[in-house]
Design an enzyme around this catalytic site. Structure first.
Site, PDB file in Angstrom:
ATOM      1  N   CYS A 199       0.831  -1.206   0.000  1.00 23.25           N
ATOM      2  CA  CYS A 199       0.000   0.000   0.000  1.00 23.25           C
ATOM      3  C   CYS A 199       0.868   1.259   0.000  1.00 23.25           C
ATOM      4  O   CYS A 199       1.676   1.459   0.903  1.00 23.25           O
ATOM      5  CB  CYS A 199      -0.938   0.019   1.199  1.00 23.25           C
ATOM      6  SG  CYS A 199      -2.041   1.453   1.180  1.00 23.25           S
ATOM      7  N   GLY A 238      -5.364  -6.731 -10.341  1.00 24.66           N
ATOM      8  CA  GLY A 238      -5.914  -5.715  -9.448  1.00 24.66           C
ATOM      9  C   GLY A 238      -6.819  -4.762 -10.191  1.00 24.66           C
ATOM     10  O   GLY A 238      -7.987  -5.045 -10.447  1.00 24.66           O
ATOM     11  N   GLY A 262       0.900  -6.281 -11.726  1.00 25.03           N
ATOM     12  CA  GLY A 262       1.237  -5.004 -12.344  1.00 25.03           C
ATOM     13  C   GLY A 262       1.119  -5.026 -13.852  1.00 25.03           C
ATOM     14  O   GLY A 262       1.747  -5.837 -14.529  1.00 25.03           O
TER      15      GLY A 262
END
Length: 255
Positions: free
Chosen positions: A23, A147, A124
């Site tokens: 994060c 994600g 990613g």
């Protein structure tokens, strides 16, 4: 961490306990949490070992490759997770400084995979099923984490599994299907959080569902002001109907 991990271990049906060292948000990193841990590889092993000793479920870690371009300790940090008894590590190929900009460095993810014996999951710049295949081929990772690529696009997950399993790429959903699932998403969120909170949260999700669809800008703007479930559903259904059979005037606007 131990207290939180024990709650997950004993009071939930979760399969794993995942510690987030990725994060990048300032309010998290200022509290010595999230990606801040990436600057302290010597502490990571102790932290993981302490949590692992306190729980029975597997402990995994999500991390970024480093804090910034001057502090990339991806291999050291991942090895610390492994030495501490971590069961797997997910690596997002960006630094904390990059946030979600720039390009994910798949080469460093590959280096981490080659240095570890526990499973490594790559993350990613995976926004299509083909991206997932390229990441697997390039890095040799054991799995791919999706994600932001799934925001407003939950079909991405199913389509990727199908593509990796048998080489077949299922078709993109139709606008009607996208809106049907978006409304289902909203209704489930309402059941969880109540209409007032859920409808506000759904505004950003609806913008993701509508991304790339013809003439969506106008309905996106309208949705951002809405507070009620039924008015949002009405606006979305009207939009889909116009897509299916636009009048000449509407067709000109949509184009």
């Amino acid at each position: 961490l131990v207290q939180a991990a024990r709650i997950v271990d004993q009071q939930t049906n979760a399969d794993i306990i995942d510690i987030n060292m990725g994060c990048p948000v300032p309010k998290i990193t200022k509290c010595d949490a999230g990606a801040r841990w990436l600057l302290q590889p010597e502490k990571i092993e102790e932290m993981i070992a302490t949590v692992v000793a306190a729980v029975s479920k597997p402990v995994t870690v999500k991390m970024r490759i480093g804090w910034d371009s001057e502090h990339i300790y991806a291999i050291e940090n991942a090895k610390a997770v492994e030495r501490g008894g971590g069961s797997a590590v997910s690596v997002h190929g960006r630094t904390r400084e990059q946030l979600y900009t720039g390009k994910a460095d798949w080469d460093i993810i590959r280096d981490v995979k080659q240095a570890l014996s526990i499973p490594v999951i790559g993350n990613g710049d995976v926004v299509t099923p083909e991206d997932a295949k390229r990441m697997l081929d390039h890095t040799g990772v054991d799995g791919v984490m999706i994600g932001r690529g799934a925001l407003g696009n939950p079909w991405m997950l199913y389509r990727t599994v199908q593509y990796l399993a048998n080489g077949e790429l299922p078709p993109e959903p139709t606008p009607e299907e996208k809106i049907r699932i978006a409304i289902l998403h909203m209704d489930r969120l309402i059941a969880l959080k109540g209409e007032h909170v859920a409808v506000k949260e759904m505004r950003k999700h609806m913008a993701w569902y509508l991304k790339g669809m013809t003439g969506a800008a106008r309905v996106k703007d309208a949705i951002m002001e809405m507070l009620k479930r039924d008015e949002m559903v009405r606006a979305l259904n009207d939009y889909v109907e116009h897509l299916a059979s636009p009048t000449n005037e509407e067709s000109a606007v949509l184009q």
